[in-house]
Design a protein around this motif. Structure first.
Motif, PDB file in Angstrom:
ATOM      1  N   MET A 152       0.846  -1.196   0.000  1.00  0.00           N
ATOM      2  CA  MET A 152       0.000   0.000   0.000  1.00  0.00           C
ATOM      3  C   MET A 152       0.891   1.260   0.000  1.00  0.00           C
ATOM      4  N   THR A 153       0.442   2.274  -0.719  1.00  0.00           N
ATOM      5  CA  THR A 153       1.223   3.508  -0.777  1.00  0.00           C
ATOM      6  C   THR A 153       1.161   4.245   0.555  1.00  0.00           C
ATOM      7  N   GLN A 154       2.322   4.530   1.104  1.00  0.00           N
ATOM      8  CA  GLN A 154       2.393   5.275   2.360  1.00  0.00           C
ATOM      9  C   GLN A 154       2.636   6.732   2.022  1.00  0.00           C
ATOM     10  N   LEU A 155       1.731   7.614   2.416  1.00  0.00           N
ATOM     11  CA  LEU A 155       1.915   9.025   2.095  1.00  0.00           C
ATOM     12  C   LEU A 155       3.000   9.622   2.974  1.00  0.00           C
ATOM     13  N   GLN A 156       3.884  10.387   2.345  1.00  0.00           N
ATOM     14  CA  GLN A 156       4.911  11.085   3.127  1.00  0.00           C
ATOM     15  C   GLN A 156       4.270  12.274   3.836  1.00  0.00           C
ATOM     16  N   GLN A 157       4.840  12.651   4.941  1.00  0.00           N
ATOM     17  CA  GLN A 157       4.352  13.834   5.662  1.00  0.00           C
ATOM     18  C   GLN A 157       5.512  14.811   5.832  1.00  0.00           C
ATOM     19  N   PRO A 158       5.804  15.578   4.785  1.00  0.00           N
ATOM     20  CA  PRO A 158       6.936  16.510   4.886  1.00  0.00           C
ATOM     21  C   PRO A 158       6.704  17.557   5.965  1.00  0.00           C
ATOM     22  N   ALA A 159       7.785  18.118   6.474  1.00  0.00           N
ATOM     23  CA  ALA A 159       7.693  19.027   7.627  1.00  0.00           C
ATOM     24  C   ALA A 159       6.901  20.299   7.317  1.00  0.00           C
ATOM     25  N   TRP A 160       6.998  20.798   6.052  1.00  0.00           N
ATOM     26  CA  TRP A 160       6.411  22.097   5.735  1.00  0.00           C
ATOM     27  C   TRP A 160       5.438  22.034   4.578  1.00  0.00           C
ATOM     28  N   VAL A 161       4.457  22.931   4.643  1.00  0.00           N
ATOM     29  CA  VAL A 161       3.474  23.120   3.573  1.00  0.00           C
ATOM     30  C   VAL A 161       3.407  24.628   3.334  1.00  0.00           C
ATOM     31  N   TYR A 162       3.182  25.020   2.074  1.00  0.00           N
ATOM     32  CA  TYR A 162       3.001  26.448   1.795  1.00  0.00           C
ATOM     33  C   TYR A 162       1.505  26.714   1.689  1.00  0.00           C
ATOM     34  N   MET A 163       0.982  27.596   2.539  1.00  0.00           N
ATOM     35  CA  MET A 163      -0.425  28.022   2.407  1.00  0.00           C
ATOM     36  C   MET A 163      -0.595  29.420   2.989  1.00  0.00           C
ATOM     37  N   GLN A 164      -1.634  30.116   2.520  1.00  0.00           N
ATOM     38  CA  GLN A 164      -1.880  31.501   2.944  1.00  0.00           C
ATOM     39  C   GLN A 164      -0.601  32.345   2.868  1.00  0.00           C
ATOM     40  N   GLY A 165       0.155  32.121   1.822  1.00  0.00           N
ATOM     41  CA  GLY A 165       1.325  32.950   1.557  1.00  0.00           C
ATOM     42  C   GLY A 165       2.516  32.688   2.446  1.00  0.00           C
ATOM     43  N   ASP A 166       2.511  31.589   3.184  1.00  0.00           N
ATOM     44  CA  ASP A 166       3.621  31.345   4.102  1.00  0.00           C
ATOM     45  C   ASP A 166       3.882  29.842   4.262  1.00  0.00           C
ATOM     46  N   LEU A 167       5.012  29.535   4.887  1.00  0.00           N
ATOM     47  CA  LEU A 167       5.282  28.136   5.220  1.00  0.00           C
ATOM     48  C   LEU A 167       4.641  27.819   6.558  1.00  0.00           C
ATOM     49  N   VAL A 168       3.905  26.695   6.606  1.00  0.00           N
ATOM     50  CA  VAL A 168       3.303  26.278   7.889  1.00  0.00           C
ATOM     51  C   VAL A 168       3.670  24.813   8.138  1.00  0.00           C
ATOM     52  N   PRO A 169       3.781  24.415   9.398  1.00  0.00           N
ATOM     53  CA  PRO A 169       4.086  23.008   9.674  1.00  0.00           C
ATOM     54  C   PRO A 169       2.961  22.101   9.145  1.00  0.00           C
ATOM     55  N   TRP A 170       3.330  20.917   8.720  1.00  0.00           N
ATOM     56  CA  TRP A 170       2.382  19.950   8.121  1.00  0.00           C
ATOM     57  C   TRP A 170       1.112  19.810   8.963  1.00  0.00           C
ATOM     58  N   GLU A 171       1.248  19.670  10.275  1.00  0.00           N
ATOM     59  CA  GLU A 171       0.072  19.418  11.140  1.00  0.00           C
ATOM     60  C   GLU A 171      -0.889  20.603  11.149  1.00  0.00           C
ATOM     61  N   GLN A 172      -0.387  21.787  10.833  1.00  0.00           N
ATOM     62  CA  GLN A 172      -1.265  22.972  10.884  1.00  0.00           C
ATOM     63  C   GLN A 172      -1.877  23.322   9.529  1.00  0.00           C
ATOM     64  N   ALA A 173      -1.615  22.507   8.524  1.00  0.00           N
ATOM     65  CA  ALA A 173      -2.118  22.821   7.176  1.00  0.00           C
ATOM     66  C   ALA A 173      -3.520  22.233   7.010  1.00  0.00           C
ATOM     67  N   ASN A 174      -4.506  22.922   7.594  1.00  0.00           N
ATOM     68  CA  ASN A 174      -5.879  22.395   7.602  1.00  0.00           C
ATOM     69  C   ASN A 174      -6.851  23.328   6.895  1.00  0.00           C
ATOM     70  N   LEU A 175      -7.943  22.720   6.351  1.00  0.00           N
ATOM     71  CA  LEU A 175      -9.035  23.495   5.757  1.00  0.00           C
ATOM     72  C   LEU A 175     -10.281  23.232   6.585  1.00  0.00           C
ATOM     73  N   HIS A 176     -11.139  24.246   6.702  1.00  0.00           N
ATOM     74  CA  HIS A 176     -12.352  24.036   7.475  1.00  0.00           C
ATOM     75  C   HIS A 176     -13.350  23.164   6.705  1.00  0.00           C
ATOM     76  N   ILE A 177     -14.137  22.367   7.440  1.00  0.00           N
ATOM     77  CA  ILE A 177     -15.104  21.467   6.781  1.00  0.00           C
ATOM     78  C   ILE A 177     -16.185  22.231   6.016  1.00  0.00           C
ATOM     79  N   SER A 178     -16.378  23.515   6.321  1.00  0.00           N
ATOM     80  CA  SER A 178     -17.444  24.272   5.658  1.00  0.00           C
ATOM     81  C   SER A 178     -17.024  24.842   4.299  1.00  0.00           C
ATOM     82  N   THR A 179     -15.739  24.721   3.948  1.00  0.00           N
ATOM     83  CA  THR A 179     -15.296  25.337   2.693  1.00  0.00           C
ATOM     84  C   THR A 179     -15.810  24.542   1.492  1.00  0.00           C
ATOM     85  N   GLU A 180     -16.012  25.246   0.370  1.00  0.00           N
ATOM     86  CA  GLU A 180     -16.433  24.546  -0.851  1.00  0.00           C
ATOM     87  C   GLU A 180     -15.370  23.546  -1.304  1.00  0.00           C
ATOM     88  N   ALA A 181     -14.127  23.788  -0.920  1.00  0.00           N
ATOM     89  CA  ALA A 181     -13.072  22.817  -1.241  1.00  0.00           C
ATOM     90  C   ALA A 181     -13.419  21.455  -0.643  1.00  0.00           C
TER      91      ALA A 181
END
Ligand code: PMP
Length: 315
Positions: free
Chosen positions: A1-30
């Motif tokens: 089974m493919t194991q997804l990597q969890q890199p330390a950083w994600v880019y969102m809202q114009g900045d680098l954020v730690p992987w664990e904090q890269a969340n979207l709210h359940i109410s978004t159209e996304a």
């Protein structure tokens, strides 16, 4: 089974954020409507020159913009900003010696039914194996590629991958790692995550995007490579039965590059692939900066800084 990597950083809202904090709210159209468009880019570590270059960044940026525009998702970032963001994330995640896949996703984070739509560019990047693609066995799926008036396949929107997922689930018990989707007229559209290249009588053929495939960047590069090598290349519709009697077949996409197909359903293809092996070899070398090829431009990323200064060079 493919194991997804969890890199330390994600880019969102114009900045680098730690992987664990890269969340979207359940109410978004996304989340509620699966509303996002994305791109997959690839960067290669060149051991000889000790540099890391991402290929076809501008082409991916332009397609991301087209995908967003078609879905009325506002995305007005400039190319320079996009490239800077990509360099910034890759700069902190890349490891000398390793290749990476960069996923650029524009998520709808505010708005409802197309009113007040706000979007955010999110970048994630994952290390990739360096091995050459092995020949694969594919099947023709009973699931179809949706038409232009249903879910337009020419752009890269996340909802198009629901059918692709079903096709892969269908193929797995039959030993197929990839599946080919036909269009509503029963002709070849593309594979679930790549375009199809077929060789008949020394000519490389791929269906046009109007047959229900993504406006693929790799097939455009293949066309340029064929031009360089003096191999005839053409876009024309492909019947399903042509897959079974083809001289050579391959999948073409950014992530997997040019992957030879050795079997389609119950049909075994010829072992020799004189045309596509040549094309694949040139793509392999050009993507890694070992040779110059028209159509493959590399954007170099610096490992040492967090801001990742951009430097474009023609390859
Ligand atoms: N078709 C689909 C459905 C894909 O997901 C991909 C991968 N992006 C491709 C084709 C190949 O496109 P490209 O060469 O631009 O990566």
């Amino acid at each position: 089974m493919t194991q997804l990597q969890q890199p330390a950083w994600v880019y969102m809202q114009g900045d680098l954020v730690p992987w664990e904090q890269a969340n979207l709210h359940i109410s978004t159209e996304a989340v509620t409507r699966g509303l996002s468009v994305y791109e997959g880019l690839k960067g290669y570590w060149d051991e000889d020159d000790r540099n890391f270059g991402v290929i076809a960044v501008r082409e991916h940026f332009e397609r991301l913009r087209r995908s967003a525009r078609l879905l009325h998702i506002p995305f007005d970032m400039s190319f320079a900003e996009f490239e800077r963001a990509a360099h910034r994330l890759l700069g902190v995640l890349l490891t000398p010696g390793r290749d990476m896949w960069l996923r650029a996703t524009v998520y709808v984070v505010e708005g409802h039914w197309g009113e007040g739509t706000v979007a955010d560019l999110v970048l994630t990047a994952f290390h990739q194996p360096k091995a050459r693609p092995e020949p694969i066995s594919v099947g023709v799926s009973t699931w179809q590629r949706a038409g232009d008036a249903v879910l337009p396949p020419r752009v890269k929107m996340t909802s198009n991958y629901t059918m692709a997922r079903l096709a892969r689930i269908e193929g797995r018990p039959r030993g197929h790692s990839e599946m080919i989707l036909l269009n509503g007229s029963g002709r070849v559209a593309e594979a679930t995550g790549s375009c199809i290249l077929m060789v008949r009588d020394g000519r490389v053929v791929t269906p046009p995007a109007t047959e229900g495939r993504l406006e693929g960047i790799t097939v455009d590069i293949v066309a340029r490579i064929c031009d360089t090598l003096g191999i005839p290349f053409m876009e024309r519709p492909i019947d399903r039965t042509e897959l079974y009697v083809a001289d050579e077949l391959a999948c073409a996409g950014t992530l997997a590059e040019i992957v030879p197909i050795e079997q389609v359903d119950d049909f075994t293809l010829p072992r020799q692939r004189p045309v596509l092996d040549q094309v694949a070899e040139r793509y392999w070398q050009a993507a890694r900066g070992q040779i110059a090829q028209k159509g493959i431009e590399r954007s170099f990323v610096s490992t040492s800084t967090e801001t990742g200064m951009s430097s474009l060079a023609n390859g």
